[in-house]
Motif scaffolding. Structure first.
Motif, PDB file in Angstrom:
ATOM      1  N   THR A 104     -42.249 -10.660  96.248  1.00  0.00           N
ATOM      2  CA  THR A 104     -42.480 -11.741  97.224  1.00  0.00           C
ATOM      3  C   THR A 104     -43.629 -12.630  96.784  1.00  0.00           C
ATOM      4  OG1 THR A 104     -41.700 -10.296  99.006  1.00  0.00           O
ATOM      5  CG2 THR A 104     -42.931 -12.245  99.654  1.00  0.00           C
ATOM      6  N   ARG A 150     -44.133 -19.672 104.262  1.00  0.00           N
ATOM      7  CA  ARG A 150     -43.384 -18.541 104.851  1.00  0.00           C
ATOM      8  C   ARG A 150     -43.364 -17.352 103.902  1.00  0.00           C
ATOM      9  NH1 ARG A 150     -37.726 -20.957 106.274  1.00  0.00           N
ATOM     10  NH2 ARG A 150     -37.313 -18.745 106.754  1.00  0.00           N
ATOM     11  N   LEU A 151     -43.216 -17.612 102.574  1.00  0.00           N
ATOM     12  CA  LEU A 151     -43.202 -16.526 101.600  1.00  0.00           C
ATOM     13  C   LEU A 151     -44.562 -15.816 101.562  1.00  0.00           C
ATOM     14  CD1 LEU A 151     -41.161 -18.195  98.717  1.00  0.00           C
ATOM     15  CD2 LEU A 151     -40.479 -16.188 100.049  1.00  0.00           C
ATOM     16  N   ASN A 160     -46.707 -15.622 104.074  1.00  0.00           N
ATOM     17  CA  ASN A 160     -46.809 -14.832 105.313  1.00  0.00           C
ATOM     18  C   ASN A 160     -45.980 -13.563 105.227  1.00  0.00           C
ATOM     19  OD1 ASN A 160     -48.529 -16.700 106.499  1.00  0.00           O
ATOM     20  ND2 ASN A 160     -46.853 -17.859 107.472  1.00  0.00           N
ATOM     21  N   LEU A 161     -44.808 -13.680 104.597  1.00  0.00           N
ATOM     22  CA  LEU A 161     -43.948 -12.505 104.426  1.00  0.00           C
ATOM     23  C   LEU A 161     -44.642 -11.451 103.571  1.00  0.00           C
ATOM     24  CD1 LEU A 161     -41.243 -11.100 104.846  1.00  0.00           C
ATOM     25  CD2 LEU A 161     -40.336 -12.370 102.888  1.00  0.00           C
ATOM     26  N   ARG A 162     -45.348 -11.907 102.558  1.00  0.00           N
ATOM     27  CA  ARG A 162     -46.080 -10.956 101.712  1.00  0.00           C
ATOM     28  C   ARG A 162     -47.134 -10.212 102.521  1.00  0.00           C
ATOM     29  NH1 ARG A 162     -50.909 -12.442  97.639  1.00  0.00           N
ATOM     30  NH2 ARG A 162     -51.372 -10.316  96.928  1.00  0.00           N
ATOM     31  N   GLU A 213     -47.118  -9.623 105.716  1.00  0.00           N
ATOM     32  CA  GLU A 213     -46.430  -8.715 106.634  1.00  0.00           C
ATOM     33  C   GLU A 213     -45.983  -7.441 105.909  1.00  0.00           C
ATOM     34  OE1 GLU A 213     -44.922  -7.362 110.219  1.00  0.00           O
ATOM     35  OE2 GLU A 213     -46.146  -9.155 109.833  1.00  0.00           O
TER      36      GLU A 213
END
Length: 568
Positions: A248, A271-272, A274-276, A278
């Motif tokens: 990610t 978004r990527l 933030n995904l990391r 999470e």
């Protein structure tokens, strides 16, 4: 008094308006013309129980409205206490509708009301004597009701019953507390054993659920640890593979490198990232779970034993630990109550003696009131019966002591009767004929009328079993009573109908294949023809007409009298 009655779709009555007057109102007609339907209609309006079969065939609902004029002040006060009010002129309109499927609604003074309130008010306005009341008179258990009504014992009886019910409840409590020593010892031992067994287990609320969870964790420890490790590796990666976190991060860096060339990609880069973050949080939580997943297999035996203890108690005292603890609390309360039951029983006995003394005194007051009233009541009834062509009758109100306090006191009341000279007094139910019962009931109603203030009395065929001079006397008596209140009487006898202040004819007709009941207020000529029909049957002759005219003139009804003739 009942001034007007409006009826719609009640049995064979499609629509009719009955206009009544003060004094004696008489209703006559052929058998089956619908006289009893009028009584059913009045009962419907007054809130009494009726069958939905009363709704006219093919109609959606039956509807009856009753207008009462000059409602007594006492009744107006009680109507207001129930949340309703009469008109300024003292009138009150009540109505009720019942549908073909049994539903219905009631209104008092235009406002919605319950059937029970309508019935309560209706019984203050009208007293209906139906044919079944004669059967009531034949039941000795009802005789005390008539005597108490005459003695005006309503308040005294209510006071007695309050004390009597308290005494009954106290005796039930005392019976529960009172047990022999052997039974008490057995119960105490059982309760103590149950309490000790639960308390020694030292249960904690929610403990069973926590132990079940721990047991499942120990049994499945290997599977749980493996799954956590595999999931963590998928996120963080290993020696020969990239994890979801790294991949990610790589995707975010690659997209960042071209975001300046293609600005719409900037939100995707964010978004990527933030995904990391999470995924990093998820990995941290998985690691914490893995660190805490060490389960000691040796703990399993202790957990199983504890669960076995709880399971054994569940089978005796409740499904959950909370239920078992509640059972123990109730057992402790019962144990304390039984341990102190002797003291409680002594206290209840002391209270019982006080209540019993009060009840006996109130019962004695009722007895005295009844004995005084019985003497006067039987004398008045004898006088009424003598007027009704039973000059030799003896009527006695017998009051006998009961062995113990009952709901009505300590008195048994029964009416005794002897119709002929020299005959012994015997229970009314065993010797009175149908005609005698009718006259006794009329006498009782007349005597009771002296002590109540209900303005309207309705008699449905009070003349059952009588004829000739006795019937004439019944008519005269009804007219006498009607001087002080409104009387509505359904009769088959000309002697009674001739005494009426207003005579209403009920006729049944068939039109276009349908049956209708119609009401007519008769003038002098109409009354004469109706009396002639009653006297002579289908054939009305000059002689029966002459007899009818003589009966009306003897009753003080002049040939010049006119009456409104109404056909609905």
């Amino acid at each position: 008094m009942l001034s007007q009655l409006h009826i719609e779709n009640v049995a064979v009555i499609e629509k009719a308006d009955l206009v009544l007057a003060g004094g004696l109102n008489v209703l006559t007609g052929e058998t089956g013309a619908g006289k009893s339907i009028l009584i059913d209609s009045i009962n419907l309006a007054l809130g009494e129980r009726v069958s939905r079969e009363i709704v006219r065939s093919g109609a959606r609902a039956a509807h009856v409205a009753a207008l009462f004029a000059a409602v007594p002040a006492r009744v107006r006060t009680q109507v207001e206490a129930l949340g309703f009010s009469c008109e300024e002129d003292g009138s009150l309109l009540i109505s009720r509708e019942i549908t073909a499927d049994g539903r219905g609604n009631c209104r008092i003074a235009g406002r919605p009301a319950t059937v029970s309130i309508l019935r309560e008010i209706g019984r203050l306005l009208v007293n209906i004597h139906g044919q079944h009341d004669n059967q009531t008179l034949l039941s000795p258990e009802n005789h005390i009701r008539y005597l108490d009504l005459y003695a005006e014992n309503t308040t005294a009886l209510r006071s007695y019953r309050e004390i009597y019910q308290k005494l009954r409840r106290l005796r039930v409590q005392l019976k529960k507390l009172t047990m022999d020593d052997a039974e008490k010892a057995r119960r105490l031992d059982l309760l103590q054993y149950q309490i000790d067994e639960i308390r020694q287990a030292d249960l904690q609320p929610g403990e069973d659920e926590a132990l079940e969870e721990e047991r499942a964790k120990i049994i499945n420890a290997e599977k749980i640890t493996g799954s956590l490790q595999e999931s963590l590796q998928a996120l963080q990666g290993g020696e020969d593979m990239e994890g979801a976190e790294a991949l990610t991060e790589l995707a975010a860096d690659v997209m960042q490198s071209v975001a300046d060339l293609l600005p719409p990609l900037a939100p995707l880069v964010e978004r990527l990232k933030n995904l990391r973050y999470e995924l990093q949080d998820c990995a941290a939580e998985l690691q914490n779970r893995l660190d805490d997943s060490d389960a000691d297999p040796r703990r399993l035996n202790a957990v199983e034993e504890r669960l076995d203890t709880i399971f054994r108690l569940r089978g005796k005292y409740g499904e959950r630990v909370e239920d078992i603890l509640a059972f123990a609390e109730r057992a402790e309360q019962e144990l304390a109550a039984i341990s102190s039951s002797d003291e409680q029983a002594d206290q209840l006995r002391r209270e019982g003696k006080i209540l019993a003394a009060q009840a006996k005194q109130l019962a004695a007051n009722l007895t005295e009131s009844r004995r005084k009233a019985a003497q006067k009541m039987q004398e008045k009834i004898r006088a009424e019966l003598a007027f009704l062509e039973m000059p030799n009758v003896r009527f006695h109100v017998q009051i006998s002591p009961l062995p113990r306090l009952e709901a009505d006191g300590v008195d048994g009341v029964e009416f005794l009767f002897a119709a002929n000279p020299g005959a012994p007094l015997r229970p009314l139910v065993k010797i009175a004929s149908g005609g005698e019962i009718s006259r006794v009931m009329l006498a009782i109603k007349n005597v009771l009328a002296d002590v109540d203030d209900i303005d309207t009395l309705i008699f449905d065929e009070i003349d059952t079993g009588v004829s000739g001079r006795a019937a004439y006397k019944i008519g005269v008596k009804l007219k006498q009573v009607a001087a002080a209140r409104q009387i509505v009487c359904i009769t088959h006898l000309a002697q009674i109908a001739a005494q009426a202040d207003r005579h209403i004819l009920i006729e049944k007709t068939v039109e276009t294949g349908k049956t209708f009941t119609r009401l007519h207020v008769l003038d002098f000529e109409g009354r004469k023809r109706e009396l002639a029909r009653i006297i002579g049957g289908a054939a009305i002759t000059p002689l029966t007409l002459q007899n009818a005219a003589e009966m009306l003139e003897a009753a003080g009804i002049a040939s010049t009298t006119t009456g409104l003739r109404i056909e609905e």
